[in-house]
Scaffold this active site. Structure first.
Site, mmCIF file in Angstrom:
data_model
loop_
_atom_site.group_PDB
_atom_site.id
_atom_site.type_symbol
_atom_site.label_atom_id
_atom_site.label_comp_id
_atom_site.label_asym_id
_atom_site.label_seq_id
_atom_site.Cartn_x
_atom_site.Cartn_y
_atom_site.Cartn_z
ATOM 1 C CD GLU A 1 -2.733 1.079 0.103
ATOM 2 O OE1 GLU A 1 -3.479 0.133 -0.161
ATOM 3 O OE2 GLU A 1 -2.622 2.080 -0.632
ATOM 4 C CG PHE A 2 2.517 2.561 -2.777
ATOM 5 C CD1 PHE A 2 3.837 2.358 -2.397
ATOM 6 C CD2 PHE A 2 1.925 1.648 -3.627
ATOM 7 C CE1 PHE A 2 4.554 1.266 -2.874
ATOM 8 C CE2 PHE A 2 2.629 0.556 -4.113
ATOM 9 C CZ PHE A 2 3.948 0.358 -3.729
ATOM 10 C CG LEU A 3 -2.653 4.288 2.855
ATOM 11 C CD1 LEU A 3 -2.507 5.080 4.150
ATOM 12 C CD2 LEU A 3 -3.971 3.535 2.867
ATOM 13 C CE LYS B 1 6.410 0.222 10.063
ATOM 14 N NZ LYS B 1 6.311 -0.827 9.068
ATOM 15 C CB CYS C 1 5.649 4.727 6.962
ATOM 16 S SG CYS C 1 3.921 4.390 7.281
HETATM 17 C C1 UGA Z 1 4.546 7.380 3.784
HETATM 18 C C2 UGA Z 1 4.604 7.307 2.248
HETATM 19 O O1 UGA Z 1 4.590 8.634 1.709
HETATM 20 C C3 UGA Z 1 3.428 6.519 1.678
HETATM 21 O O2 UGA Z 1 3.566 6.382 0.279
HETATM 22 C C4 UGA Z 1 3.418 5.126 2.331
HETATM 23 O O3 UGA Z 1 2.318 4.346 1.906
HETATM 24 C C5 UGA Z 1 3.343 5.268 3.837
HETATM 25 O O4 UGA Z 1 4.465 6.042 4.309
HETATM 26 C C6 UGA Z 1 3.365 3.885 4.439
HETATM 27 O O5 UGA Z 1 4.379 3.200 4.310
HETATM 28 O O6 UGA Z 1 2.335 3.425 4.973
HETATM 29 P P1 UGA Z 1 3.225 8.935 5.541
HETATM 30 O O7 UGA Z 1 4.172 8.389 6.565
HETATM 31 O O8 UGA Z 1 1.776 8.970 5.823
HETATM 32 O O9 UGA Z 1 3.369 8.102 4.147
HETATM 33 O O10 UGA Z 1 3.648 10.428 5.277
HETATM 34 P P2 UGA Z 1 4.385 11.348 4.218
HETATM 35 O O11 UGA Z 1 3.424 12.350 3.728
HETATM 36 O O12 UGA Z 1 5.144 10.598 3.215
HETATM 37 O O13 UGA Z 1 5.396 12.098 5.205
HETATM 38 C C7 UGA Z 1 6.335 11.388 5.995
HETATM 39 C C8 UGA Z 1 7.181 12.352 6.784
HETATM 40 O O14 UGA Z 1 8.082 13.060 5.919
HETATM 41 C C9 UGA Z 1 6.396 13.425 7.540
HETATM 42 O O15 UGA Z 1 6.968 13.574 8.823
HETATM 43 C C10 UGA Z 1 6.599 14.685 6.736
HETATM 44 O O16 UGA Z 1 6.545 15.855 7.521
HETATM 45 C C11 UGA Z 1 7.996 14.456 6.183
HETATM 46 N N1 UGA Z 1 8.254 15.172 4.915
HETATM 47 C C12 UGA Z 1 7.546 14.846 3.802
HETATM 48 C C13 UGA Z 1 9.222 16.157 4.865
HETATM 49 O O17 UGA Z 1 9.888 16.469 5.881
HETATM 50 N N2 UGA Z 1 9.475 16.802 3.679
HETATM 51 C C14 UGA Z 1 8.793 16.495 2.552
HETATM 52 O O18 UGA Z 1 9.055 17.107 1.503
HETATM 53 C C15 UGA Z 1 7.800 15.490 2.613
#
Ligand code: UGA
Length: 468
Positions: free
Chosen positions: A165-167, A277, A274
């Site tokens: 899943e990539f959500l 980990k 995510c």
């Molecule tokens: C991430 C992936 O983006 C999803 O594709 C994946 O399905 C998911 O993990 C998973 O494995 O279940 P998520 O953890 O919900 O999703 O959040 P993201 O929006 O990717 O952000 C992750 C972290 O990176 C956040 O702390 C965010 O603040 C940080 N981030 C994100 C940055 O510091 N800079 C950015 O440009 C983007």
């Protein structure tokens, strides 16, 4: 087909897709189950936690996710989604079981597969012939193949198919219904086709791989994005030292389509359940094969350093020491749109500030209840304005939309010192300067205005680099 959160299950034609059991009503299981039910599929969620089951049965999501509560109410009301504790009973009526149980990190970084293995053992014993076991949980390379081997020892023909899943939290419904790829990994073509028919109602482009290939697509994607974030954070750190602006640099780099602007926001680094980990688990998996994946180690180290740098910036901004100073922390969730605090930078930052003797007053639109036990020495404010009242420094930790449009002219007369340290580069420095604030971002040039330049007791603001 794209699925708006408020679309009802009844808006979709009845489907002859086979019924599905989804084991684990966490983020992935709940959102996936609700979205599939909204397309008319018959979904049984299997959840061991009674409290969660009761909430879901009433159409109330146990997590905060935009759009989910409307969708969940509709699919539970229509009967398309049911929730149960009884996997064995569900296995009597379904031939497609989706595993969405947690795979949390063990102390050494490896993924804890006990929940997954426990469910697989029940499936081995009770599933009917030709049941497809779909692994949606994020699992290390080799897990699907190992599971297939162990199920092959049963008399029934059971098929393991990986379907990661990539959500993203905060936009999960949009990500499920409008995904950019549907990865399906296995060895049995017929089983893979059944997974596509049952779980890909949105006609997303399909990528077929082996089981292990699909596992690596998932880990590789998360690890690459985490690395990209750490890379841009290091460029931001260099911007601080050489006097460049990360906003301009990231845009200039990101407009190259080979680099792209996504995941190029510099700041406090990545948190959540995510990226931290999965980076650790992939590194462990590589190490078990004798490969030192240096890039992953560096990504983790840079990510941890960002939080320390931010605390150093806060200290520097108030003259070198935060002891006895009041810090308003705006934002606790690991990112906007969620109440999730797992690996949230806010927790480490708040605890460190308290250790250094600061009085910390925090606000978050949705995550405060969950945060109380993790940061017991922090005070909580009902809104951002209460949080900043009397503050010596305002520290922005999560880029909630409401923080981007705060009334800084009002805040100017509420704070003790007009100093903002912006860990997410989400506040307009020029706007703050107009209201007499000092502004410090992450890789953005600081703006020092006359009134905010000195704290009330007259200590001159110090550059973070001198303190670090
Ligand atoms: C991430 C992936 O983006 C999803 O594709 C994946 O399905 C998911 O993990 C998973 O494995 O279940 P998520 O953890 O919900 O999703 O959040 P993201 O929006 O990717 O952000 C992750 C972290 O990176 C956040 O702390 C965010 O603040 C940080 N981030 C994100 C940055 O510091 N800079 C950015 O440009 C983007």
């Amino acid at each position: 087909m794209s699925l708006a959160p408020n679309q009802s299950a009844v808006a979709f034609p009845a489907t002859d897709a086979e019924p599905i059991a989804v084991v684990g009503a966490g983020y992935v299981g709940l959102v996936t189950g609700a979205c599939l039910a909204a397309t008319g599929r018959s979904v049984t969620l299997i959840e061991i936690d009674r409290g969660r089951r009761e909430m879901i049965a009433q159409g109330e999501p146990p997590i905060y996710e935009p759009g989910l509560s409307t969708m969940l109410r509709r699919v539970t009301d229509s009967g398309a989604l049911r929730v149960s504790a009884d996997l064995i009973a569900a296995l009597e009526s379904v031939r497609m079981v989706v595993l969405a149980v947690g795979t949390p990190p063990l102390p050494d970084g490896r993924a804890d597969l006990r929940a997954l293995d426990g469910v697989a053992a029940m499936i081995a014993e009770h599933a009917a012939p030709d049941t497809v076991v779909v692994i949606k949980s994020t699992v290390p390379p080799g897990t699907g193949r190992r599971l297939q081997r162990s199920l092959d020892r049963t008399a029934n023909r059971l098929h393991v198919v990986n379907c990661p899943e990539f959500l993203r939290e905060g936009c999960a419904i949009e990500d499920v219904s409008n995904a950019d790829r549907f990865v399906v990994g296995g060895t049995d073509e017929a089983a893979m086709n059944r997974v596509i028919a049952a779980l890909n109602p949105f006609a997303t482009s399909v990528v077929r791989t082996s089981n292990t290939g699909a596992e690596l697509v998932k880990y590789g994607s998360n690890a690459f994005l985490a690395m990209k974030i750490s890379f841009i954070n290091e460029i931001a750190n260099l911007c601080d030292l050489v006097g460049a602006n990360i906003d301009e640099v990231a845009l200039g780099m990101g407009l190259d389509p080979r680099i792209c602007v996504a995941s190029m926001k510099a700041g406090l680094g990545y948190g959540g359940s995510c990226f931290p980990k999965d980076v650790a688990a992939l590194e462990q998996a590589a190490r078990r094969e004798g490969l030192s994946f240096w890039l992953l180690r560096s990504a983790t180290e840079v990510n941890e350093q960002q939080r320390i740098r931010f605390v150093q910036k806060i200290c520097a901004a108030v003259g070198g020491q935060v002891e006895g100073r009041t810090v308003a922390l705006l934002g606790l969730a690991f990112k906007p749109g969620t109440d999730d605090l797992r690996q949230a930078p806010s927790i480490a930052i708040a605890n460190r500030l308290v250790e250094l003797g600061a009085i910390v007053v925090a606000h978050d639109p949705v995550a405060m209840d969950a945060a109380r036990s993790q940061i017991p020495d922090v005070e909580f404010a009902v809104d951002p304005y209460e949080a900043v009242t009397g503050a010596d420094v305002v520290a922005v930790v999560t880029e909630w939309p409401e923080y981007k449009c705060l009334d800084w002219s009002a805040i100017a007369s509420m704070v003790h010192c007009r100093i903002v340290v912006d860990g997410r580069n989400c506040i307009d420095p020029e706007l703050l300067a107009e209201h007499g604030f000092d502004y410090h971002g992450m890789g953005r040039p600081s703006v020092l205005s006359l009134s905010g330049h000195r704290s009330v007791d007259g200590a001159a603001a110090v550059s973070p680099e001198r303190v670090a």
